[in-house]
Design a protein around this motif. Sequence first.
Motif, PDB file in Angstrom:
ATOM      1  N   VAL A 228      -8.749 -43.157 120.707  1.00 35.86           N
ATOM      2  CA  VAL A 228      -7.726 -42.263 120.524  1.00 35.86           C
ATOM      3  C   VAL A 228      -7.962 -41.481 119.078  1.00 35.86           C
ATOM      4  CG1 VAL A 228      -5.325 -42.213 119.885  1.00 35.86           C
ATOM      5  CG2 VAL A 228      -5.936 -43.694 121.388  1.00 35.86           C
ATOM      6  N   ALA A 229      -7.971 -39.935 119.371  1.00 39.30           N
ATOM      7  CA  ALA A 229      -8.175 -39.240 118.346  1.00 39.30           C
ATOM      8  C   ALA A 229      -7.188 -38.233 117.858  1.00 39.30           C
ATOM      9  CB  ALA A 229      -9.377 -38.483 118.784  1.00 39.30           C
ATOM     10  N   ILE A 230      -7.106 -37.869 116.566  1.00 37.42           N
ATOM     11  CA  ILE A 230      -6.369 -36.667 115.930  1.00 37.42           C
ATOM     12  C   ILE A 230      -7.436 -35.825 115.630  1.00 37.42           C
ATOM     13  CG2 ILE A 230      -4.836 -35.891 114.398  1.00 37.42           C
ATOM     14  CD1 ILE A 230      -3.613 -38.896 114.202  1.00 37.42           C
ATOM     15  N   ILE A 231      -7.200 -34.554 116.127  1.00 44.52           N
ATOM     16  CA  ILE A 231      -7.974 -33.383 115.606  1.00 44.52           C
ATOM     17  C   ILE A 231      -7.206 -32.411 114.969  1.00 44.52           C
ATOM     18  CG2 ILE A 231      -9.542 -31.711 116.508  1.00 44.52           C
ATOM     19  CD1 ILE A 231     -10.169 -33.491 118.670  1.00 44.52           C
ATOM     20  N   THR A 232      -7.139 -32.008 113.924  1.00 45.81           N
ATOM     21  CA  THR A 232      -6.462 -30.914 113.349  1.00 45.81           C
ATOM     22  C   THR A 232      -7.082 -29.575 113.302  1.00 45.81           C
ATOM     23  OG1 THR A 232      -7.462 -31.071 111.032  1.00 45.81           O
ATOM     24  CG2 THR A 232      -5.911 -32.622 111.453  1.00 45.81           C
ATOM     25  N   GLY A 233      -6.357 -28.575 113.228  1.00 44.58           N
ATOM     26  CA  GLY A 233      -6.884 -27.195 113.433  1.00 44.58           C
ATOM     27  C   GLY A 233      -7.317 -27.150 115.056  1.00 44.58           C
ATOM     28  N   ALA A 234      -6.613 -27.777 115.936  1.00 39.39           N
ATOM     29  CA  ALA A 234      -7.181 -27.681 117.287  1.00 39.39           C
ATOM     30  C   ALA A 234      -6.687 -26.708 118.197  1.00 39.39           C
ATOM     31  CB  ALA A 234      -6.660 -29.216 117.749  1.00 39.39           C
ATOM     32  N   ALA A 235      -5.788 -25.827 117.723  1.00 37.32           N
ATOM     33  CA  ALA A 235      -5.591 -24.778 118.344  1.00 37.32           C
ATOM     34  C   ALA A 235      -6.510 -23.762 118.925  1.00 37.32           C
ATOM     35  CB  ALA A 235      -4.233 -23.878 117.823  1.00 37.32           C
ATOM     36  N   GLY A 236      -7.714 -23.584 118.328  1.00 37.24           N
ATOM     37  CA  GLY A 236      -8.625 -22.653 118.764  1.00 37.24           C
ATOM     38  C   GLY A 236      -9.944 -23.018 118.000  1.00 37.24           C
ATOM     39  N   GLY A 237     -11.008 -22.095 118.190  1.00 39.83           N
ATOM     40  CA  GLY A 237     -12.354 -22.324 117.623  1.00 39.83           C
ATOM     41  C   GLY A 237     -12.942 -23.948 117.293  1.00 39.83           C
ATOM     42  N   GLN A 238     -13.397 -24.253 116.388  1.00 37.90           N
ATOM     43  CA  GLN A 238     -14.099 -25.761 116.573  1.00 37.90           C
ATOM     44  C   GLN A 238     -13.265 -26.831 116.956  1.00 37.90           C
ATOM     45  OE1 GLN A 238     -17.152 -24.305 113.025  1.00 37.90           O
ATOM     46  NE2 GLN A 238     -15.812 -26.032 112.587  1.00 37.90           N
ATOM     47  N   GLY A 239     -11.946 -26.762 116.512  1.00 40.51           N
ATOM     48  CA  GLY A 239     -10.799 -27.893 116.927  1.00 40.51           C
ATOM     49  C   GLY A 239     -10.566 -27.974 118.365  1.00 40.51           C
ATOM     50  N   ALA A 240     -10.352 -26.770 118.952  1.00 40.28           N
ATOM     51  CA  ALA A 240     -10.292 -26.708 120.420  1.00 40.28           C
ATOM     52  C   ALA A 240     -11.447 -27.253 121.264  1.00 40.28           C
ATOM     53  CB  ALA A 240      -9.735 -25.466 120.744  1.00 40.28           C
ATOM     54  N   ALA A 241     -12.579 -26.594 120.758  1.00 41.66           N
ATOM     55  CA  ALA A 241     -13.811 -27.016 121.384  1.00 41.66           C
ATOM     56  C   ALA A 241     -14.114 -28.603 121.192  1.00 41.66           C
ATOM     57  CB  ALA A 241     -15.048 -26.269 120.973  1.00 41.66           C
ATOM     58  N   ALA A 242     -13.859 -29.231 120.127  1.00 41.40           N
ATOM     59  CA  ALA A 242     -13.829 -30.709 120.008  1.00 41.40           C
ATOM     60  C   ALA A 242     -12.930 -31.402 120.954  1.00 41.40           C
ATOM     61  CB  ALA A 242     -13.840 -31.064 118.754  1.00 41.40           C
ATOM     62  N   ALA A 243     -11.581 -30.725 120.925  1.00 39.25           N
ATOM     63  CA  ALA A 243     -10.679 -31.505 121.657  1.00 39.25           C
ATOM     64  C   ALA A 243     -11.090 -31.599 123.094  1.00 39.25           C
ATOM     65  CB  ALA A 243      -9.448 -30.858 121.708  1.00 39.25           C
ATOM     66  N   ARG A 244     -11.557 -30.574 123.903  1.00 39.05           N
ATOM     67  CA  ARG A 244     -11.985 -30.382 125.102  1.00 39.05           C
ATOM     68  C   ARG A 244     -13.307 -31.460 125.399  1.00 39.05           C
ATOM     69  NH1 ARG A 244     -11.363 -24.577 123.970  1.00 39.05           N
ATOM     70  NH2 ARG A 244      -9.488 -23.944 125.452  1.00 39.05           N
ATOM     71  N   ARG A 245     -14.244 -31.589 124.539  1.00 47.80           N
ATOM     72  CA  ARG A 245     -15.202 -32.322 124.723  1.00 47.80           C
ATOM     73  C   ARG A 245     -14.788 -33.711 124.616  1.00 47.80           C
ATOM     74  NH1 ARG A 245     -18.360 -33.087 126.930  1.00 47.80           N
ATOM     75  NH2 ARG A 245     -20.038 -33.844 125.939  1.00 47.80           N
ATOM     76  N   PHE A 246     -13.951 -34.230 123.704  1.00 46.10           N
ATOM     77  CA  PHE A 246     -13.460 -35.353 123.506  1.00 46.10           C
ATOM     78  C   PHE A 246     -12.682 -35.774 124.760  1.00 46.10           C
ATOM     79  CE2 PHE A 246     -12.964 -36.808 118.880  1.00 46.10           C
ATOM     80  CZ  PHE A 246     -14.247 -36.034 118.642  1.00 46.10           C
ATOM     81  N   VAL A 247     -11.871 -35.035 125.379  1.00 50.05           N
ATOM     82  CA  VAL A 247     -11.174 -35.481 126.463  1.00 50.05           C
ATOM     83  C   VAL A 247     -12.227 -35.634 127.878  1.00 50.05           C
ATOM     84  CG1 VAL A 247      -9.414 -34.472 128.220  1.00 50.05           C
ATOM     85  CG2 VAL A 247      -9.110 -34.451 125.955  1.00 50.05           C
ATOM     86  N   ALA A 248     -13.180 -34.833 127.845  1.00 47.50           N
ATOM     87  CA  ALA A 248     -14.114 -34.816 128.995  1.00 47.50           C
ATOM     88  C   ALA A 248     -14.920 -36.281 128.736  1.00 47.50           C
ATOM     89  CB  ALA A 248     -15.026 -33.758 128.857  1.00 47.50           C
ATOM     90  N   GLU A 249     -14.986 -36.862 127.400  1.00 52.55           N
ATOM     91  CA  GLU A 249     -15.772 -37.887 127.291  1.00 52.55           C
ATOM     92  C   GLU A 249     -14.955 -39.284 127.273  1.00 52.55           C
ATOM     93  OE1 GLU A 249     -18.806 -38.499 127.413  1.00 52.55           O
ATOM     94  OE2 GLU A 249     -19.767 -36.505 127.593  1.00 52.55           O
ATOM     95  N   GLY A 250     -13.472 -39.186 127.626  1.00 47.19           N
ATOM     96  CA  GLY A 250     -12.775 -40.341 128.047  1.00 47.19           C
ATOM     97  C   GLY A 250     -11.765 -40.496 126.863  1.00 47.19           C
ATOM     98  N   ALA A 251     -11.812 -39.824 125.758  1.00 48.62           N
ATOM     99  CA  ALA A 251     -10.727 -39.909 124.594  1.00 48.62           C
ATOM    100  C   ALA A 251      -9.460 -39.469 125.369  1.00 48.62           C
ATOM    101  CB  ALA A 251     -11.123 -39.302 123.405  1.00 48.62           C
ATOM    102  N   ARG A 252      -8.232 -39.991 124.506  1.00 48.09           N
ATOM    103  CA  ARG A 252      -6.940 -39.579 124.379  1.00 48.09           C
ATOM    104  C   ARG A 252      -6.697 -38.698 123.136  1.00 48.09           C
ATOM    105  NH1 ARG A 252      -4.259 -44.856 126.151  1.00 48.09           N
ATOM    106  NH2 ARG A 252      -6.078 -45.540 124.802  1.00 48.09           N
ATOM    107  N   VAL A 253      -6.194 -37.620 123.162  1.00 45.56           N
ATOM    108  CA  VAL A 253      -6.320 -37.037 121.943  1.00 45.56           C
ATOM    109  C   VAL A 253      -5.142 -35.980 121.465  1.00 45.56           C
ATOM    110  CG1 VAL A 253      -7.330 -34.672 120.650  1.00 45.56           C
ATOM    111  CG2 VAL A 253      -8.729 -36.204 122.118  1.00 45.56           C
ATOM    112  N   LEU A 254      -4.527 -36.445 120.253  1.00 50.48           N
ATOM    113  CA  LEU A 254      -3.459 -35.480 119.741  1.00 50.48           C
ATOM    114  C   LEU A 254      -3.988 -34.378 118.912  1.00 50.48           C
ATOM    115  CD1 LEU A 254      -0.470 -35.686 119.277  1.00 50.48           C
ATOM    116  CD2 LEU A 254      -0.921 -36.299 116.901  1.00 50.48           C
ATOM    117  N   LEU A 255      -3.574 -33.067 119.602  1.00 45.24           N
ATOM    118  CA  LEU A 255      -4.252 -32.073 119.119  1.00 45.24           C
ATOM    119  C   LEU A 255      -3.217 -31.325 118.144  1.00 45.24           C
ATOM    120  CD1 LEU A 255      -5.126 -31.998 122.389  1.00 45.24           C
ATOM    121  CD2 LEU A 255      -5.683 -29.622 121.886  1.00 45.24           C
ATOM    122  N   ALA A 256      -3.323 -31.329 116.849  1.00 46.17           N
ATOM    123  CA  ALA A 256      -2.485 -30.753 115.666  1.00 46.17           C
ATOM    124  C   ALA A 256      -3.085 -29.433 115.009  1.00 46.17           C
ATOM    125  CB  ALA A 256      -2.703 -31.821 114.458  1.00 46.17           C
TER     126      ALA A 256
END
Length: 249
Positions: A8-36
């Motif tokens: 389970v991950a929290i990623i800040t600055g996740a609305a765009g750029g590096q944060g959104a890219a990380a959120a997409r990869r995390f979900v693709a690799e099986g994580a559940r993610v809170l985008l902040a």
Amino acid sequence: MARLNGKVAIITGAAGGQGAAAARRFVAEGARVLLADVADETGAAVAAELGAAARYRHLDVGTAADWAAAVRVAEQEFGPVSVLVNNAGILHLAPIAETDPADYERVLRTNQLGTFLGMRAVLSSMPGGGSIVNVSSVEGLAGMPGTIAYSASKFAIRGMTKVAALELGARGIRVNSVHPGVIDTDMVRAAAGTALHGFAKSRLALGRLGRAEEIAELVLFLASDESSYCTGAEFVADGGATAAHSLAP
């Protein structure tokens, strides 16, 4: 095999750029993610795109109460937090003499204080250990004119990462810093414009700007158990920027 199954991950600055890219990869690799983020409409849209494994939460990283609420939401929706990515950041470019103290404080509040508050907030949710990834910058490794506030905050993140790694290692919590170079994101384009492409072509070993997706791959590695013996370290992805010194052509 999904590299973040059960995390389970929290990623800040996740609305765009590096944060959104990380959120997409995390979900693709099986994580559940809170985008902040504070960009609510865009952040919610990214979370909706990612489906049931993602949620969006408004988070002002410089506010302790917002952090406490975000951790509660992550736990309620998905379970204890095992990964924190402190990615939220702002950039202000100005010479020292033209840097207003209010702008200096604004940058440090988001970049430096936000990282500290995030690390502190997730500790109660990581009783079995976890991984904290703090996004610094190459400006946290060396100086660049016009970045007095930004560089101060990114050097601070580098130091805080090492202190946290030493304090938290016995609890099974790993803490590392990521140091991107010039990445082609909205934040960088807004601050520096299109001239960066020419700079990258002439000055960087790889001859181009970095992509947010490339930084996401590095963050993914540090979030995963593949980096289980990595803590207190600096991971650089800069196209060769820090390979040079001032006399390099």
